[in-house]
Design an enzyme around this catalytic site. Structure first.
Site, PDB file in Angstrom:
ATOM      1  NE  ARG A 160      10.577 -40.235   6.999  1.00  0.00           N
ATOM      2  CZ  ARG A 160      10.894 -38.959   7.231  1.00  0.00           C
ATOM      3  NH1 ARG A 160      12.156 -38.587   7.333  1.00  0.00           N
ATOM      4  NH2 ARG A 160       9.951 -38.041   7.356  1.00  0.00           N
ATOM      5  NE  ARG A 171       6.903 -35.625   4.961  1.00  0.00           N
ATOM      6  CZ  ARG A 171       7.925 -36.349   4.514  1.00  0.00           C
ATOM      7  NH1 ARG A 171       7.723 -37.287   3.609  1.00  0.00           N
ATOM      8  NH2 ARG A 171       9.128 -36.141   4.962  1.00  0.00           N
TER       9      ARG A 171
END
Ligand code: AMP
Length: 218
Positions: A160, A171
Site C-alpha cells: 500500500r 498515521r
C-alpha cells in the site's frame, strides 16, 4: 446479534483478526479503509474526495466516512458485523451510536488491540496485500508461498502506498492524537476489552476467542 468494533493502531492486525472472526462467526468484516480503497480504484467522486487524505495518512473527513458506514449498516442483513478502522475519532463514535440507535441496535464489544510502536512499524513496512482478494501477507512473518503472488487467488501482491515509512509515522501520530478519547468513550460504556496485539496472529486470535467466550459473545 454480534456487533464488534476492532480498535487499535494501523498495523495492530485488526484486518487479519477481523477476517478470521468474520469467517468463524459468518458476519461481515466492514473496513472503512477497504471501502475507501475500492472507491479510489473506481475513481468515484467519493474516492476522489478521499484520495489526498489517504495518501498523506490523514483522516478522511467525518461526513464522508459517517455516511458510508450509515449506508453500509442500514444494508446489513447479517446477524451482526465487525467494524475495522471505524470509528477512529470520538466524533465518529458518537455518530455511530446515533446511527445504531435509529435502528435499535447496539455494539456488543470493542476489542482494543494494544500494540508497541516498533512492532507497528515493522508490520506495516513488511505488509503486502492482494490486489484481487485483499488477503494480507507479511514479507517476514507471513510470507506468501511464491513471492508477490497471493496464496488464495494467485492475485498480485502489492505494498500500500501509505505503508511507506514517511506516511507510517504520520498515521501513527494521527492515531495517537485520537485514541485516548475513544478509549475513554468505550470504557465508560463498559464495552472495552483489551487484547495484547504484540503477539503472533495465532496467539492474538486465541486470546480474542477466549475473551469473547468469557463474555458469552461466541
Ligand atoms: P486503514 O486501511 O484502516 O489503515 O485506512 C487507510 C486510510 O483510509 C486511513 O489512513 C485514512 O486516510 C482513511 N480512513 C479509513 N478509515 C477512516 C475513518 N474511520 N476515518 C477517517 N479516515 C479513514
Amino acid at each position: 446479534m454480534k456487533r464488534f468494533i476492532l480498535l487499535g493502531p494501523p498495523g495492530a492486525g485488526k484486518g487479519t483478526q477481523a477476517k478470521m472472526l468474520s469467517e468463524r462467526l459468518t458476519i461481515p468484516h466492514i473496513s472503512t479503509g477497504d471501502m475507501l480503497r475500492e472507491e479510489l480504484k473506481k475513481s468515484s467522486e467519493l474516492g476522489k474526495q478521499a484520495q489526498h487524505y489517504m495518501e498523506a495518512g490523514e483522516l478522511v473527513p467525518d461526513n464522508i466516512v459517517n455516511q458510508m458506514i450509515k449506508k453500509r449498516i442500514a444494508n446489513n442483513n447479517s446477524e451482526g458485523f465487525i467494524l475495522d478502522g471505524f470509528p477512529r475519532a470520538e466524533s465518529q463514535a458518537i455518530a455511530l451510536e446515533k446511527t445504531l440507535k435509529e435502528i435499535s441496535q447496539e455494539i456488543d464489544s470493542v476489542l482494543y488491540f494494544d500494540t508497541d510502536k516498533e512492532i507497528i512499524i515493522e508490520r506495516l513496512e513488511g505488509r503486502r496485500v492482494c490486489k484481487n482478494c485483499g488477503a494480507i501477507f507479511h514479507i517476514k512473518n507471513m510470507p506468501s508461498q511464491k513471492e508477490g503472488v497471493c496464496d488464495n487467488c494467485k492475485g498480485e501482491l502489492y505494498q500500500r502506498s501509505d505503508d511507506k515509512r514517511a506516511t507510517i509515522e504520520n498515521r501513527i501520530n494521527v492515531y495517537l492524537e485520537k485514541i485516548s478519547p475513544l478509549l475513554k468513550f468505550y470504557t465508560n460504556n463498559n464495552k472495552l476489552i483489551k487484547v495484547n496485539a504484540n503477539n503472533t496472529t495465532e496467539e492474538v486470535n486465541k486470546e480474542v476467542l477466549v475473551l469473547l467466550k468469557d463474555k458469552n459473545l461466541l
